[in-house]
Write an enzyme that holds these catalytic residues in place. Structure first.
Site, PDB file in Angstrom:
ATOM      1  N   TYR A 154      35.969  54.651  35.665  1.00 27.91           N
ATOM      2  CA  TYR A 154      36.750  55.469  34.747  1.00 27.91           C
ATOM      3  C   TYR A 154      37.078  56.866  35.270  1.00 27.91           C
ATOM      4  O   TYR A 154      38.223  57.332  35.110  1.00 27.91           O
ATOM      5  CB  TYR A 154      36.074  55.522  33.379  1.00 27.91           C
ATOM      6  CG  TYR A 154      36.325  54.256  32.594  1.00 27.91           C
ATOM      7  CD1 TYR A 154      37.474  54.106  31.829  1.00 27.91           C
ATOM      8  CD2 TYR A 154      35.443  53.184  32.653  1.00 27.91           C
ATOM      9  CE1 TYR A 154      37.733  52.934  31.129  1.00 27.91           C
ATOM     10  CE2 TYR A 154      35.689  52.004  31.969  1.00 27.91           C
ATOM     11  CZ  TYR A 154      36.836  51.893  31.206  1.00 27.91           C
ATOM     12  OH  TYR A 154      37.106  50.733  30.524  1.00 27.91           O
TER      13      TYR A 154
ATOM     14  N   PRO B  58      48.741  41.405  30.427  1.00 28.03           N
ATOM     15  CA  PRO B  58      47.963  42.621  30.241  1.00 28.03           C
ATOM     16  C   PRO B  58      47.871  42.994  28.766  1.00 28.03           C
ATOM     17  O   PRO B  58      48.832  42.830  28.004  1.00 28.03           O
ATOM     18  CB  PRO B  58      48.757  43.678  31.005  1.00 28.03           C
ATOM     19  CG  PRO B  58      49.614  42.918  31.955  1.00 28.03           C
ATOM     20  CD  PRO B  58      49.911  41.616  31.268  1.00 28.03           C
TER      21      PRO B  58
ATOM     22  N   ARG C  87      41.977  35.521  37.606  1.00 25.35           N
ATOM     23  CA  ARG C  87      42.855  35.095  36.528  1.00 25.35           C
ATOM     24  C   ARG C  87      42.001  34.682  35.328  1.00 25.35           C
ATOM     25  O   ARG C  87      40.912  34.128  35.493  1.00 25.35           O
ATOM     26  CB  ARG C  87      43.735  33.914  36.951  1.00 25.35           C
ATOM     27  CG  ARG C  87      44.707  34.218  38.068  1.00 25.35           C
ATOM     28  CD  ARG C  87      45.812  35.168  37.636  1.00 25.35           C
ATOM     29  NE  ARG C  87      46.813  35.322  38.675  1.00 25.35           N
ATOM     30  CZ  ARG C  87      46.739  36.229  39.659  1.00 25.35           C
ATOM     31  NH1 ARG C  87      45.705  37.064  39.723  1.00 25.35           N
ATOM     32  NH2 ARG C  87      47.702  36.304  40.571  1.00 25.35           N
TER      33      ARG C  87
ATOM     34  N   PHE D 144      49.276  35.798  26.894  1.00 23.16           N
ATOM     35  CA  PHE D 144      48.822  35.735  28.284  1.00 23.16           C
ATOM     36  C   PHE D 144      49.440  36.881  29.063  1.00 23.16           C
ATOM     37  O   PHE D 144      50.614  36.863  29.402  1.00 23.16           O
ATOM     38  CB  PHE D 144      49.236  34.408  28.931  1.00 23.16           C
ATOM     39  CG  PHE D 144      48.601  33.204  28.306  1.00 23.16           C
ATOM     40  CD1 PHE D 144      47.251  33.193  28.019  1.00 23.16           C
ATOM     41  CD2 PHE D 144      49.350  32.088  27.997  1.00 23.16           C
ATOM     42  CE1 PHE D 144      46.654  32.081  27.444  1.00 23.16           C
ATOM     43  CE2 PHE D 144      48.763  30.964  27.423  1.00 23.16           C
ATOM     44  CZ  PHE D 144      47.412  30.977  27.136  1.00 23.16           C
TER      45      PHE D 144
ATOM     46  N   GLU E 171      32.173  48.601  26.325  1.00 25.21           N
ATOM     47  CA  GLU E 171      31.945  47.633  27.403  1.00 25.21           C
ATOM     48  C   GLU E 171      30.466  47.534  27.768  1.00 25.21           C
ATOM     49  O   GLU E 171      29.981  46.447  28.103  1.00 25.21           O
ATOM     50  CB  GLU E 171      32.807  48.009  28.611  1.00 25.21           C
ATOM     51  CG  GLU E 171      34.282  47.753  28.333  1.00 25.21           C
ATOM     52  CD  GLU E 171      35.226  48.489  29.267  1.00 25.21           C
ATOM     53  OE1 GLU E 171      34.767  48.923  30.348  1.00 25.21           O
ATOM     54  OE2 GLU E 171      36.418  48.625  28.923  1.00 25.21           O
TER      55      GLU E 171
ATOM     56  N   PRO F  79      43.891  27.174  24.311  1.00 27.97           N
ATOM     57  CA  PRO F  79      42.890  27.636  23.347  1.00 27.97           C
ATOM     58  C   PRO F  79      42.925  26.839  22.058  1.00 27.97           C
ATOM     59  O   PRO F  79      41.905  26.724  21.361  1.00 27.97           O
ATOM     60  CB  PRO F  79      43.265  29.106  23.116  1.00 27.97           C
ATOM     61  CG  PRO F  79      44.714  29.191  23.450  1.00 27.97           C
ATOM     62  CD  PRO F  79      44.919  28.211  24.569  1.00 27.97           C
TER      63      PRO F  79
END
EC number: 1.14.12.17
Length: 392
Positions: free
Chosen positions: A95, A386, A206, A384, A137, A279
């Site tokens: 970061y 970013p 991926r 699918f 995170e 999914p």
């Protein structure tokens, strides 16, 4: 906490970021990879080449500017992006590197318009936002590591089976190379697969949806083979052409927020296009196993019958369900699309809907679900690409 003066400055930059955000983020990524080429082992090269990552980041920065008075507004995006970061192996130490190059790119692109006061305000704001990401995170990593059979970052897997599902989609059944089991996951989640393709300098990662309900000893991903000349197809072609049963892959633990709400008993609709079916297979199998009495609709759009994956599996699950509607349409045929009329006929607007597929398909389906009266918070979707790259 950010001072009122800092927040005022940040808000004043929103129009500039709306106009010049992509230019700034494009220069940011150029700087970042020049100084830290090792980060190319994490970032999706195809998204970079096509400008999608630059656009997604620009949208994120702009959203932070307009919501700076109440950053809780962007927490859902922080959590969604956090899942993606955890699946990629992003670390807290990344970061400060990102922040430094983002501010330098902002100064470089905007020139004298990026005054010292503006750069300082964005430095302060970035610190707060970065801390939010790091905290979210860290919690995700801890939870992932603590769960039964869990791990963080990447782990070696063996391809136990390779099964062709259609002309373009192939399933890979993955088992831990160390003989252990896998953690339980929620239907709809994905894993990251990391490969080092011969001749390539950097690893490629991926994300692939887990295409079956949670099993104790294996994952299943189902990968669409893209065209050879498609930048998005480098990894999928490698998997299809080079990876066979017995081969090795690295995979992350399951992640993602596009998941089936298993507490609901109201009618549910799964609406997919192309490889967006993956999914849905996990979710549909879960409903068939745990709530066979639940009113369920499965609508799928494929180009043609040869590209239609999982038809037999869906029919098999449907046999044990009490109230299920299953229909597939083929775009190569006349009237081969999921229409407003079909949704109105088969989908209960008081229930829930899960949508996944190509962007134009999703935009159309979400709009039509709204048009048949389904509340916004009952429509769930996955894109699918970013994070923050989904058109509204």
């Amino acid at each position: 906490m950010l001072s009122e003066e800092t927040r005022t400055i940040i808000k004043s930059t929103a129009p500039v970021l709306e106009d010049h955000g992509v230019t700034i983020t494009t220069r940011f990524y150029q700087r970042l990879f020049e100084e830290h080429p090792e980060l190319l082992n994490i970032f999706n090269h195809a998204n970079q080449a096509q400008g999608r990552q630059q656009t997604a980041l620009a949208k994120t920065v702009y959203a932070a500017a307009i919501h700076i008075d109440d950053l809780a507004e962007i927490m859902p995006a922080v959590i969604q992006i956090g899942h993606k970061h955890v699946s990629l192996g992003v670390k807290a130490e990344h970061y400060p590197i990102v922040g430094a190059h983002l501010l330098l790119a902002m100064k470089e692109v905007l020139g004298d318009a990026a005054t010292d006061e503006i750069i300082q305000a964005w430095s302060d704001a970035y610190g707060v936002i970065a801390d939010a990401f790091i905290s979210v995170e860290k919690s995700m990593y801890q939870k992932t590591a603590a769960q039964e059979n869990g791990w963080i970052y990447f782990k070696d897997f063996t391809v136990a089976r390779k099964v062709k599902e259609s002309e373009v989609i192939t399933s890979f059944y993955l088992k831990p190379a160390d003989g252990s089991n896998v953690p339980k996951y929620t239907s709809g989640q994905y894993i990251s697969v990391r490969v080092l393709i011969p001749g390539e300098k950097y690893t490629m990662i991926r994300q692939y949806s887990l295409s079956q309900a949670s099993k104790p000893d294996e994952f299943r991903i189902s990968v669409k083979r893209e065209a050879d000349n498609d930048p998005n197809g480098v990894v999928s072609n490698y998997l299809h052409k080079e990876i066979e049963a017995g081969g090795q892959l690295e995979a992350s633990a399951p992640a993602g927020v596009f998941v089936l709400d298993e507490t609901k008993t109201s009618p549910v609709a799964f609406i997919s296009g192309g490889v967006g079916i993956t999914p849905m297979m996990s979710m549909f199998e879960s409903v068939a196993d745990s709530s066979p009495e639940r009113k369920t609709t499965f609508l799928h759009g494929a180009r043609n019958r040869s590209q239609h994956a999982f038809d037999e599996d869906i029919r098999k699950y449907a046999e044990g369900m009490q109230d299920v509607t299953y229909k597939t349409v083929y775009s190569d045929e006349p009237d081969g699309f999921i229409t407003h009329a079909l949704l109105e006929e088969t989908v209960d607007p008081t229930g829930e809907a899960y949508v996944c597929g190509p962007v134009p398909f999703m935009v159309s389906m979400i709009r039509e679900l709204r048009n048949i009266g389904m509340p916004e918070d009952h429509i769930h979707y996955e894109f699918f690409g970013p994070a923050m790259d989904m058109p509204k």
